[in-house]
Design a protein around this motif. Structure first.
Motif, PDB file in Angstrom:
ATOM      1  N   THR A  26       1.283  -1.537  -0.010  1.00 47.60           N
ATOM      2  CA  THR A  26       0.589   0.235   0.256  1.00 47.60           C
ATOM      3  C   THR A  26       1.168   1.194  -0.220  1.00 47.60           C
ATOM      4  O   THR A  26       0.620   2.308  -0.674  1.00 47.60           O
ATOM      5  N   ALA A  27       2.046   0.897   0.982  1.00 51.85           N
ATOM      6  CA  ALA A  27       2.370   2.227   1.045  1.00 51.85           C
ATOM      7  C   ALA A  27       3.224   2.908  -0.566  1.00 51.85           C
ATOM      8  O   ALA A  27       3.580   3.815  -1.182  1.00 51.85           O
ATOM      9  N   VAL A  28       3.714   1.423  -0.927  1.00 55.56           N
ATOM     10  CA  VAL A  28       4.531   1.612  -2.386  1.00 55.56           C
ATOM     11  C   VAL A  28       3.273   1.713  -3.426  1.00 55.56           C
ATOM     12  O   VAL A  28       4.203   3.072  -4.366  1.00 55.56           O
ATOM     13  N   GLN A  39      -6.848   4.750  -4.583  1.00 54.45           N
ATOM     14  CA  GLN A  39      -6.948   3.567  -3.603  1.00 54.45           C
ATOM     15  C   GLN A  39      -8.159   2.372  -3.742  1.00 54.45           C
ATOM     16  O   GLN A  39      -8.293   2.347  -2.576  1.00 54.45           O
ATOM     17  N   GLY A  40      -8.796   3.132  -4.376  1.00 52.07           N
ATOM     18  CA  GLY A  40     -10.689   2.298  -4.676  1.00 52.07           C
ATOM     19  C   GLY A  40     -10.170   0.761  -4.115  1.00 52.07           C
ATOM     20  O   GLY A  40     -11.040   0.282  -3.720  1.00 52.07           O
ATOM     21  N   ALA A  95      -7.744   2.871 -12.544  1.00 47.23           N
ATOM     22  CA  ALA A  95      -8.332   2.306 -11.053  1.00 47.23           C
ATOM     23  C   ALA A  95      -9.359   1.384 -12.350  1.00 47.23           C
ATOM     24  O   ALA A  95      -9.549   0.055 -11.710  1.00 47.23           O
ATOM     25  N   ALA A  96      -9.764   1.494 -13.065  1.00 50.68           N
ATOM     26  CA  ALA A  96     -11.212   1.262 -13.770  1.00 50.68           C
ATOM     27  C   ALA A  96     -10.856  -0.541 -14.355  1.00 50.68           C
ATOM     28  O   ALA A  96     -10.808  -1.352 -14.519  1.00 50.68           O
ATOM     29  N   THR A 105       0.631   7.322  -7.106  1.00 54.35           N
ATOM     30  CA  THR A 105      -0.242   8.119  -6.694  1.00 54.35           C
ATOM     31  C   THR A 105       0.224   9.829  -6.730  1.00 54.35           C
ATOM     32  O   THR A 105      -0.549  10.760  -6.942  1.00 54.35           O
ATOM     33  N   THR A 106       0.685   9.877  -5.624  1.00 51.67           N
ATOM     34  CA  THR A 106       1.709  10.600  -5.933  1.00 51.67           C
ATOM     35  C   THR A 106       2.207  11.796  -6.534  1.00 51.67           C
ATOM     36  O   THR A 106       1.926  12.519  -6.739  1.00 51.67           O
TER      37      THR A 106
END
Length: 491
Positions: A74-76, A245-246, A440-441, A81-82
């Protein structure tokens, strides 16, 4: 919040507006400084490719980063994302500041932040510092709209269209090159070497920009809408974070639903504040014009379609055929299979510019949409040989090139010269949002069709068909464009 929309906090900059006689300003500028203008486009092109590489360079590294940094999966994930999030936020803000206080100043700032981010990545394995560094690299997303506006100021009028079209295509070129570039270095060296290389490139581009690019004399001055910038930042964070993140948090989780709801509310309040502001961050009245709204809609859906061509294909080529659909290629082999996309964008950028110049922007947009539809039609065929996958990547990349080259020309012809960088910043922002939604999709679709550790052929086919649907929307949106674009804002 209502009170803030009436009395926005704004920062005033000196007004140096020279738009009253732009033809004279341009002729004087070219006459006095024509010698150095030949360096402007190469510097901007390398810089645009560099920032696009920064957006994708982490993709081949991501599966290995938990082991390399000792951080959780998750952190990676925030290493991607950032970058996207900061890029989305900074693009319209830097674009507006460039129009107000100087394009070179904001361009150099973006290059400096990218280079600093690369240097930090080269020096550390700490996940916290890496995430901060990747955020700094995201500021480079503003390079493209600022660069387009600089070309409009610096180049002779007859060269502007072609230069802007090719510069727009560099976004796709850099994205397509980023994965094989990173995969090749990581295959034969420590992963930090990758960022030492990008640091050197960034330093070179930064130095060249400082020496050879002049500060624009066309500035709007006025007040910077700080409240608008904060409002847009909050709305984008609440929109893009749950999108990215969904899959991890759960699409129906309270956090995701709350952030989506907050995003809707913030966008509404921000829109009201912009309409009531005499000097807005984004001129929504101009953006609502059909000639601007249609390119913005196209940017959103073509960003989705373009990213799918890279993202879905990368996973398909690397997936093991023993557990579902796939070809079992290594990271480097899969990356090399996508190099034709880079060649397509390099070759067809000039072709797209000529088609747009001769037959009009709408014709170029139609051509791009048809290539995208054809590419995804081939992509959607299951169990095809690898060479067919490469062919589909090539065809879809041609379509992306035509659309990407046409969008900035439409924007430059539809907005006042004083809003060039800001308007193109919004257009690039929407491409980024489209790519983020695509990520995401695609993840959700492939996860839904994962059985026994592998994704079925139906999952990949559906993901490709969704991207093909975006190409159909591009085709339909082209009908809203003028038959032949006007370049009134250049005069």
């Amino acid at each position: 919040m209502a009170h803030a929309s009436v009395l926005p906090l704004r920062i005033r900059f000196p007004r140096t507006n020279r738009l009253s006689s732009p033809a004279v300003t341009r002729s004087e500028r070219l006459a006095r400084h024509g010698g150095s203008s030949r360096f402007v486009f190469p510097i901007l092109a390398v810089g645009a490719v560099f920032q696009a590489i920064m957006q994708t360079v982490m993709v081949p590294l991501l599966p290995s980063m938990p082991a390399l940094t000792g951080a959780s999966v998750t952190a990676v994930s925030w290493l991607l994302t950032t970058t996207l999030l900061v890029g989305a936020i900074m693009t319209p803000i830097f674009g507006r500041l460039a129009d107000m206080i100087g394009k070179k100043r904001m361009l150099v700032t973006a290059f400096a932040l990218m280079t600093l981010g690369s240097l930090i990545c080269a020096l550390t394995s700490n996940i916290g510092l890496l995430i901060v560094a990747r955020g700094l690299q995201g500021a480079g997303a503003a390079v493209l709209p600022i660069g387009m506006s600089i070309l409009r100021d610096e180049l002779p009028r007859e060269r502007v269209d072609r230069a802007v079209a090719v510069l727009s295509a560099t976004l796709g070129i850099g994205t397509a090159v980023g994965i094989p570039f990173a995969a090749t270095i990581v295959e034969f060296a420590d992963w930090h070497v990758l960022f030492w290389v990008t640091t050197a490139i960034g330093a070179g581009v930064l130095a060249a920009a400082v020496v050879f690019i002049r500060e624009s004399r066309t500035r709007t001055g006025g007040r910077f809408d700080a409240v608008g910038a904060v409002g847009l930042t909050g709305a984008l964070v609440c929109l893009l974070v749950p999108i990215t993140q969904g899959g991890t948090w759960g699409w129906t989780s309270p956090a995701v639903l709350t952030m989506f709801t907050t995003a809707v509310v913030l966008f509404l309040l921000w829109g009201l504040q912009q309409l009531r502001n005499g000097n807005p961050l984004v001129d929504l009245r101009v953006s609502a014009k059909r000639t601007v709204l249609a390119p913005h809609l196209v940017a959103l859906v073509v960003g989705f379609a373009f990213y799918g061509n890279t993202l879905i294909t990368t996973q398909l080529l690397q997936a093991s055929p023993e557990n579902g659909a796939g070809y079992g290629l290594t990271i480097l082999q899969a990356a090399l299979c996508q190099l034709p996309a880079s060649f397509a964008m390099m070759i067809f950028a000039l072709v797209a510019a000529r088609v747009s110049d001769r037959f009009g922007a709408r014709a170029a947009m139609f051509a791009g949409a048809l290539f995208l539809i054809a590419g995804y039609a081939v992509h959607a065929v299951p169990d095809k040989p690898v060479w067919t996958v490469v062919t589909a990547v090539f065809i879809a990349a041609i379509g992306t090139t035509f659309v990407y080259c046409t969008l900035p020309l439409l924007i430059l012809g539809a907005v006042p010269a004083s809003q060039n960088a800001a308007a193109n910043g919004v257009n690039v922002l929407l491409r980024t949002v489209g790519s983020t939604v695509c990520s995401a999709a695609v993840a959700s679709i492939l996860a839904a069709y994962t059985l026994s550790g592998g994704v079925s052929a139906a999952g990949f086919t559906l993901a490709y068909l969704v991207c093909g649907g975006c190409a159909v929307i591009v085709f339909a949106a082209a009908f809203a464009l003028p038959a032949r674009g006007r370049r009134s804002s250049l005069t």
